[in-house]
Design a protein around this motif. Sequence first.
Motif, PDB file in Angstrom:
ATOM      1  N   ASP A  74       0.648  -1.195   0.142  1.00 21.99           N
ATOM      2  CA  ASP A  74      -0.115   0.008   0.007  1.00 21.99           C
ATOM      3  C   ASP A  74       0.830   1.295   0.163  1.00 21.99           C
ATOM      4  O   ASP A  74       0.141   2.487  -0.154  1.00 21.99           O
ATOM      5  N   SER A  75       2.025   1.099   0.318  1.00 19.63           N
ATOM      6  CA  SER A  75       3.027   2.275   0.337  1.00 19.63           C
ATOM      7  C   SER A  75       3.307   3.003  -0.974  1.00 19.63           C
ATOM      8  O   SER A  75       3.154   2.371  -2.136  1.00 19.63           O
ATOM      9  N   PRO A  76       4.111   4.167  -0.649  1.00 20.33           N
ATOM     10  CA  PRO A  76       4.553   4.761  -2.049  1.00 20.33           C
ATOM     11  C   PRO A  76       5.575   3.937  -2.616  1.00 20.33           C
ATOM     12  O   PRO A  76       5.824   4.242  -4.023  1.00 20.33           O
ATOM     13  N   LEU A  77       6.211   2.873  -2.335  1.00 20.79           N
ATOM     14  CA  LEU A  77       7.072   1.944  -2.995  1.00 20.79           C
ATOM     15  C   LEU A  77       6.430   1.068  -3.941  1.00 20.79           C
ATOM     16  O   LEU A  77       7.185   0.789  -4.905  1.00 20.79           O
ATOM     17  N   SER A  78       5.219   0.964  -4.063  1.00 21.61           N
ATOM     18  CA  SER A  78       4.290   0.459  -5.169  1.00 21.61           C
ATOM     19  C   SER A  78       4.690   1.007  -6.489  1.00 21.61           C
ATOM     20  O   SER A  78       4.358   0.675  -7.333  1.00 21.61           O
ATOM     21  N   ALA A  79       5.080   2.482  -6.228  1.00 15.70           N
ATOM     22  CA  ALA A  79       5.031   3.144  -7.442  1.00 15.70           C
ATOM     23  C   ALA A  79       6.326   2.671  -8.411  1.00 15.70           C
ATOM     24  O   ALA A  79       6.435   2.976  -9.541  1.00 15.70           O
ATOM     25  N   ILE A  80       7.083   2.248  -7.637  1.00 15.15           N
ATOM     26  CA  ILE A  80       8.474   1.724  -8.549  1.00 15.15           C
ATOM     27  C   ILE A  80       8.002   0.674  -9.307  1.00 15.15           C
ATOM     28  O   ILE A  80       7.627  -0.502  -8.989  1.00 15.15           O
ATOM     29  N   GLY A  81       8.410   0.787 -10.775  1.00 14.24           N
ATOM     30  CA  GLY A  81       7.921  -0.265 -11.564  1.00 14.24           C
ATOM     31  C   GLY A  81       6.412  -0.256 -11.861  1.00 14.24           C
ATOM     32  O   GLY A  81       6.084  -1.526 -12.135  1.00 14.24           O
ATOM     33  N   ALA A  82       5.914   0.627 -11.594  1.00 16.13           N
ATOM     34  CA  ALA A  82       4.291   0.555 -11.512  1.00 16.13           C
ATOM     35  C   ALA A  82       3.744   0.168 -12.702  1.00 16.13           C
ATOM     36  O   ALA A  82       2.603  -0.737 -12.678  1.00 16.13           O
ATOM     37  N   GLU A  83       4.031   0.486 -13.868  1.00 16.42           N
ATOM     38  CA  GLU A  83       3.648  -0.290 -15.169  1.00 16.42           C
ATOM     39  C   GLU A  83       3.569  -1.578 -15.364  1.00 16.42           C
ATOM     40  O   GLU A  83       2.808  -2.156 -15.930  1.00 16.42           O
ATOM     41  N   MET A  84       4.684  -2.015 -14.626  1.00 10.44           N
ATOM     42  CA  MET A  84       4.634  -3.767 -14.731  1.00 10.44           C
ATOM     43  C   MET A  84       4.242  -4.598 -13.522  1.00 10.44           C
ATOM     44  O   MET A  84       4.591  -5.577 -13.397  1.00 10.44           O
ATOM     45  N   TYR A  85       4.000  -3.568 -12.491  1.00 17.99           N
ATOM     46  CA  TYR A  85       3.258  -4.182 -11.187  1.00 17.99           C
ATOM     47  C   TYR A  85       4.498  -4.856 -10.531  1.00 17.99           C
ATOM     48  O   TYR A  85       4.167  -5.808  -9.899  1.00 17.99           O
ATOM     49  N   LEU A  86       5.623  -4.149 -10.581  1.00 20.47           N
ATOM     50  CA  LEU A  86       6.799  -4.933 -10.032  1.00 20.47           C
ATOM     51  C   LEU A  86       6.990  -5.006  -8.749  1.00 20.47           C
ATOM     52  O   LEU A  86       7.040  -6.364  -8.281  1.00 20.47           O
ATOM     53  N   VAL A  87       6.376  -4.388  -7.766  1.00 18.92           N
ATOM     54  CA  VAL A  87       6.476  -4.332  -6.440  1.00 18.92           C
ATOM     55  C   VAL A  87       5.196  -5.422  -5.770  1.00 18.92           C
ATOM     56  O   VAL A  87       5.685  -6.465  -5.282  1.00 18.92           O
ATOM     57  N   PRO A  88       4.225  -5.221  -6.391  1.00 18.55           N
ATOM     58  CA  PRO A  88       3.127  -6.393  -5.959  1.00 18.55           C
ATOM     59  C   PRO A  88       3.456  -7.798  -6.279  1.00 18.55           C
ATOM     60  O   PRO A  88       3.267  -8.891  -5.613  1.00 18.55           O
ATOM     61  N   ILE A  89       4.090  -7.924  -7.738  1.00 21.05           N
ATOM     62  CA  ILE A  89       4.568  -9.310  -8.085  1.00 21.05           C
ATOM     63  C   ILE A  89       5.647  -9.896  -7.327  1.00 21.05           C
ATOM     64  O   ILE A  89       5.873 -11.004  -7.061  1.00 21.05           O
ATOM     65  N   GLY A  90       6.684  -8.904  -6.920  1.00 27.37           N
ATOM     66  CA  GLY A  90       7.855  -9.212  -5.984  1.00 27.37           C
ATOM     67  C   GLY A  90       7.198  -9.673  -4.745  1.00 27.37           C
ATOM     68  O   GLY A  90       7.933 -10.668  -4.060  1.00 27.37           O
ATOM     69  N   LEU A  91       6.238  -8.960  -4.151  1.00 24.46           N
ATOM     70  CA  LEU A  91       5.687  -9.282  -2.797  1.00 24.46           C
ATOM     71  C   LEU A  91       4.940 -10.639  -2.752  1.00 24.46           C
ATOM     72  O   LEU A  91       4.896 -11.479  -2.036  1.00 24.46           O
ATOM     73  N   THR A  92       4.256 -11.101  -4.258  1.00 25.25           N
ATOM     74  CA  THR A  92       3.555 -12.046  -4.105  1.00 25.25           C
ATOM     75  C   THR A  92       4.503 -13.423  -4.377  1.00 25.25           C
ATOM     76  O   THR A  92       4.117 -14.210  -3.428  1.00 25.25           O
TER      77      THR A  92
END
Length: 368
Positions: A325-343
């Motif tokens: 939920d944090s601003p870190l999710s903006a990193i690579g947002a086009e590829m959903y990089l952070v959510p995928i990494g967290l998954t």
Amino acid sequence: MRYCSYCGKPIQDGYLFCGSCGKPVATEATTNHQQTQTKTSSSGDSSWVNHLNDYVGNDRPVDLNWKILFTDVSKKHTTEEAEEIFIVGTRKTTPSVYEVSKDWPHPWLYSRVFLMFAIAFALLWVCCSMFQNPNALPGLIVVGSFTVPLSTLILFLELNAWRNVSLYEVIKTFLVGGCASLVATLFLFSFFGAHELDFFGAFLTGFIEETGKAVIVYYFLRRLGKLSILSGLLIGAAVGAGFAAFESAGYAMNYLFQGGWDVMMNVIFLRGFLTPGGHVVWAAISGAGLVIAAKAHSEISTSLFFDAKFLRLFIIPVVLHGIWDSPLSAIGAEMYLVPIGLTVFAWIVVLILINMGLAEVSKTQAKY
């Protein structure tokens, strides 16, 4: 209430032996001895996965057997095979300890559940989009929002090697537990308030929502009385899936009113894509943590929420949720990089817990 660390059945206070299996009740001394046994999982290995394996509490080498979650998906299966999975957990269909498999399960039914929901969603889309029938819209929102959470939940049902939790209990936990976790979360928010999703607000939101779900998971685990790591994962996943499904349906409806049809459809697809790494697995990890702590003390009580074994695991979904939920999710947002990494990270934790659950089967069978 106390529970047997061998069979998971309730034990009356003061009893030294389990009335169901006859095994002695674990004492503090034996528990401490088990906790101080030498770990063999990652001696001399600096891999972060092995460090995570140690942190989670697995005393065996880590086995991230993720491919087995998909190997049987492409195989042909009969209706009878599906029915056998759906009828587990009753008095007549729960296997004995000796019949429980110690091998990795080969789940596949979750893919068929996903396919059925996807077909239903497509048909409702035709009703709404091509024929402009508004009566199908509520069904479209519900089916679209429930597809991935329920499919992921069926995966956890298949992973429960004990086969001791019925589909009735799972669906009840999904519906009632999912809604109750929403109420618990809103109740906590009424005290702490809603905050902007900066770093502080994101991690506070993660703590509140994961706490709300964990409280409901605790209630259903205590009520069920079948304490095993795999069943803990399942009950946690059921609560998390309910939370995710109802929340997604709410978001879809809100975005329909605010942005229209296309925005609503994008929200349904995006939340469905991200669901496997969100609320379902986060609550599953908390459920396993509660069971691990409960078995260490041979009882399940509210004191578990302050137990180190539970807190070590509970902090994982809180941190993952906060980062999500944090601003870190903006990193690579086009590829959903952070959510995928967290998954990926969350599922590594789940796979480690499955390792521990299967080891628990072996240990239980060896004691009988």
